[in-house]
Design a protein around this motif. Structure first.
Motif, short mmCIF file in Angstrom:
data_model
loop_
_atom_site.label_atom_id
_atom_site.label_comp_id
_atom_site.label_asym_id
_atom_site.label_seq_id
_atom_site.Cartn_x
_atom_site.Cartn_y
_atom_site.Cartn_z
N MET A 1 0.83 -1.20 0.00
CA MET A 1 0.00 0.00 0.00
C MET A 1 0.87 1.26 0.00
O MET A 1 1.87 1.32 0.67
CB MET A 1 -0.88 -0.01 1.24
N LYS A 2 0.43 2.23 -0.78
CA LYS A 2 1.16 3.48 -0.78
C LYS A 2 0.20 4.66 -0.85
O LYS A 2 -0.92 4.52 -1.33
CB LYS A 2 2.15 3.52 -1.94
N GLU A 95 -14.51 -1.09 -1.29
CA GLU A 95 -13.54 -1.86 -0.51
C GLU A 95 -14.13 -3.18 -0.05
O GLU A 95 -13.46 -4.23 -0.12
CB GLU A 95 -13.10 -1.01 0.70
N LYS A 99 -13.12 -7.02 -0.86
CA LYS A 99 -12.87 -7.97 0.22
C LYS A 99 -13.62 -9.28 0.01
O LYS A 99 -13.06 -10.36 0.21
CB LYS A 99 -13.27 -7.33 1.56
N GLY A 120 -6.79 1.72 -5.38
CA GLY A 120 -6.09 1.51 -4.12
C GLY A 120 -6.76 0.45 -3.26
O GLY A 120 -6.11 -0.40 -2.65
N ALA A 121 -8.10 0.49 -3.20
CA ALA A 121 -8.84 -0.50 -2.41
C ALA A 121 -8.61 -1.90 -2.97
O ALA A 121 -8.38 -2.86 -2.22
CB ALA A 121 -10.33 -0.16 -2.41
N SER A 124 -5.15 -3.15 -2.25
CA SER A 124 -4.92 -3.49 -0.84
C SER A 124 -5.28 -4.95 -0.56
O SER A 124 -4.92 -5.48 0.47
CB SER A 124 -5.69 -2.54 0.07
N TYR A 125 -6.01 -5.59 -1.47
CA TYR A 125 -6.30 -7.02 -1.32
C TYR A 125 -5.41 -7.87 -2.22
O TYR A 125 -5.70 -9.04 -2.46
CB TYR A 125 -7.79 -7.30 -1.54
N MET B 1 -15.35 -15.60 6.64
CA MET B 1 -16.03 -14.68 7.55
C MET B 1 -17.42 -15.20 7.87
O MET B 1 -18.11 -15.70 7.01
CB MET B 1 -16.14 -13.31 6.88
N LYS B 99 -4.63 -5.31 9.41
CA LYS B 99 -4.32 -5.14 7.98
C LYS B 99 -2.85 -4.85 7.76
O LYS B 99 -2.23 -5.42 6.87
CB LYS B 99 -5.19 -4.02 7.40
N LYS B 248 0.91 3.66 7.79
CA LYS B 248 0.38 2.58 6.95
C LYS B 248 -1.11 2.39 7.21
O LYS B 248 -1.88 2.10 6.29
CB LYS B 248 1.13 1.27 7.24
N VAL B 251 -3.00 4.81 5.14
CA VAL B 251 -3.15 4.39 3.74
C VAL B 251 -4.28 3.36 3.63
O VAL B 251 -5.10 3.41 2.71
CB VAL B 251 -1.82 3.82 3.20
N GLY B 252 -4.35 2.45 4.60
CA GLY B 252 -5.43 1.47 4.61
C GLY B 252 -6.79 2.12 4.84
O GLY B 252 -7.78 1.78 4.20
N VAL B 255 -8.40 3.98 1.70
CA VAL B 255 -9.13 3.19 0.71
C VAL B 255 -10.32 2.47 1.34
O VAL B 255 -11.08 1.81 0.63
CB VAL B 255 -8.22 2.18 -0.03
N SER B 256 -10.48 2.60 2.66
CA SER B 256 -11.59 1.93 3.33
C SER B 256 -12.79 2.86 3.51
O SER B 256 -13.90 2.53 3.14
CB SER B 256 -11.12 1.39 4.68
#
Lengths: 385, 385
Positions: A1-2, A95, A99, A120-121, A124-125, B1, B99, B248, B251-252, B255-256
């Motif tokens: 992630m950035k 997001e 997921k 980005g979302a 992230s996965y 989940m 995460k 970090k 960043v998470g 996007v959430s």
């Protein structure tokens, strides 16, 4: 992630002389603050015990029902197999879709360039993003290219698209392409994530139904937002999709933020109940159309020898490209030196180490005078480029 | 989940005769609604343009600064290497920690039983949870067992703990154990996630500093919450941790949900600025202490032949276990038949297919009369068990 490029750009110095054409913000002039204030006072005096307490993850039931009914009645969105859940902005709907619909190593096909927040979302996965080329005529994702990608790419799970007033290009996918998109998704058994935050912000051009309106079999997750038609700071949006998928999203949301701000869910519901949201959107559109027209006229006057663009029929952005196909980032840097913030097109690419001749200009937040001055400054800045 | 047991329990029929000792909700009597209403009116009339607009992901700067100063000044939490970010409840601080600190297949050590929401967030990243036994004396995680687990378990990345008024057991880790926890984390090079939503809700017993207050090297991510001292429906909490980790997490978070509800971040900041939060917490504690005492007296009167328990010094929960070490779920089911909702202890286990002699009772939401009646009904319900 950035960190995203836009995020860093928006951290630019708080200089009053700075003009930002870089944001993706609605105009605060459109926020129905007076109406919201009245509703809020009522909630605080009569319903605070419920509004400030924990709520259910799916969202405030009356808001879910009212929103689903509006979407269904006005836009034919959602069928008996679909369920609407409230999310913390459309961003969270995207997001959570990533997921529950993707596993590490899966492929997601998307427009290229596309919305940075969604890319980005998905990243992230640890999915692999594969850009599908767009057509040059402003009609969005090229369906022949999509078919070729589906045919040749293993492990495609999802097609992510903003079919209407795409961010950043402003493109609109024609109805025939939307139908073909659905057919291809069915043929190759992949889901579609339709990100549609702008479609009601239509300034001209014909209305084209969302892909979701054509979805007879539960293949589309639809991400919607209250950010652009009410206000973004309240962080409310929704996902509308087949119940087995939205139920998994609810489980994901539960461990992510339990539920979205309940006070504003109730407030939003009462706003939709007591006020004329369609009339409100018409007023927003009048304001945004003027700003878009101002930007187009200013570009025509000052930059038609340097840039090409297509007039967007709605949404918040005007995408322009250098006529010499040089690097858009060079334009953005020159503009920044003249205190105008823009977003270089490369920021929106699936592979953002590539160059793009594009620059994204926002016309929703700056007022007409700022738009004129901003474009004038860009023209002066890039005179020698 | 999968959906959590509590979530399903809270969906119980909306029967006015039902008494819920199952929730984890604060009492709405503690919500400072009048003060919040006044602040909200001021924001709507003078600052709505900023409060309803997009904000930065890290959170509203004045709230971040004010919260960090309060934690630092009053509780010695946070050092120069730490950064505080606002999250959508402590739940999001936990989820983002999972995460950024874990990869698929990593191991997280935790108390067993523990907070379902955290276990769910960790599981959603496909980490392996390994429960560390607790001591029988109510002092929480057994440090010898933790050391053994660290010695023998590969790929441990994180220790998740609620050291103060643990959920569900109410246990409090003594200061010596906290020091040893930090030493072990250092020795085996793992991070600690300290979940501390209840520590200011202290009804008696000595104050023990959070693990974070002892953290001289940036090994602890601290998850805090406004849910229990202001209100949960606004979904605001925070993470305090070493800046490389919180960056970090930002960043998470971006996007959430982009950022947490900005209006209530501003409102929260002004509440902390204009009102006496410590005095407010004292009033909350008086209310909760009465409810805890009522529950303890009722249990003593009606159930001392069936259950054992330790009086919790703070927090929201009283954990009791069957003297015959039978299945707590049997007690919960019997209570439910008499219209009293409780949570069977197994719901909190790392392996929730196991049985537990425990039942978690909540005393923060029901009023004293409901607590008395609830315990009386449980006693009647389990008479023949």
């Amino acid at each position: 992630m950035k960190p995203s490029a836009i995020r860093e750009i928006l951290k630019a110095p708080n200089d009053p002389d700075l003009i930002s054409l870089a944001a993706g913000n609605p105009s605060p002039e459109t926020f129905p603050a007076q109406e919201m204030a009245e509703i809020a006072a009522g909630i605080f005096s009569r319903n605070y015990a419920a509004a400030l307490q924990y709520g259910v993850t799916e969202g405030y039931e009356p808001l879910r029902v009212r929103t689903a009914r509006r979407l269904s009645g006005k836009y034919a969105l959602g069928r008996e197999f679909d369920q609407l859940i409230i999310t913390s902005g459309a961003q969270q709907a995207i997001e959570l879709s990533a997921k529950v619909l993707t596993n590490e190593g899966d492929v997601v096909l998307c427009e290229d360039p596309s919305f940075i927040g969604a890319l980005g979302a998905l990243r992230s996965y640890n999915v692999r993003l594969a850009g599908v080329p767009s057509r040059d005529d402003g009609s969005g994702m090229d369906m022949d290219a999509l078919e070729a990608a589906l045919k040749t790419t293993p492990n495609v799970k999802l097609i992510y698209t903003i079919p209407t007033y795409q961010n950043p290009t402003g493109s609109v996918m024609p109805e025939a392409s939307r139908k073909r998109l659905l057919e291809l998704a069915k043929q190759y058994d992949v889901m579609i994530l339709e990100d549609n935050p702008y479609f009601e912000l239509r300034y001209d051009g014909e209305y084209i139904p969302p892909v979701k309106a054509l979805d007879t079999e539960g293949r589309v997750i639809y991400a919607g937002s209250f950010s652009k038609i009410i206000a973004p700071g309240i962080r409310l949006g929704f996902a509308l999709g087949p119940e087995p998928v939205t139920q998994k999203m609810v489980v994901g949301k539960q461990v992510s933020d339990v539920h979205s701000n309940l006070f504003f869910q109730i407030l939003c519901d009462r706003y939709l109940e007591q006020y004329d949201i369609d009339g409100h959107i018409e007023k927003c559109n009048a304001l945004y159309k003027l700003r878009r027209d101002t930007m187009v006229e200013s570009l025509q006057r000052h930059l038609s020898d340097k840039l090409r663009w297509r007039v967007p029929h709605g949404g918040f952005f005007l995408w322009c490209e250098r006529l010499d196909n040089g690097d858009g980032a060079e334009f953005s840097a020159a503009a920044k030196a003249h205190k105008v913030m823009t977003v270089p097109g490369a920021a929106f690419l699936v592979d953002d180490t590539q160059k793009s001749p594009g620059v994204r200009l926002n016309f929703s937040l700056p007022n007409p005078a700022q738009i004129e001055e901003g474009v004038r400054r860009i023209a002066a800045a890039v005179e020698r480029i």
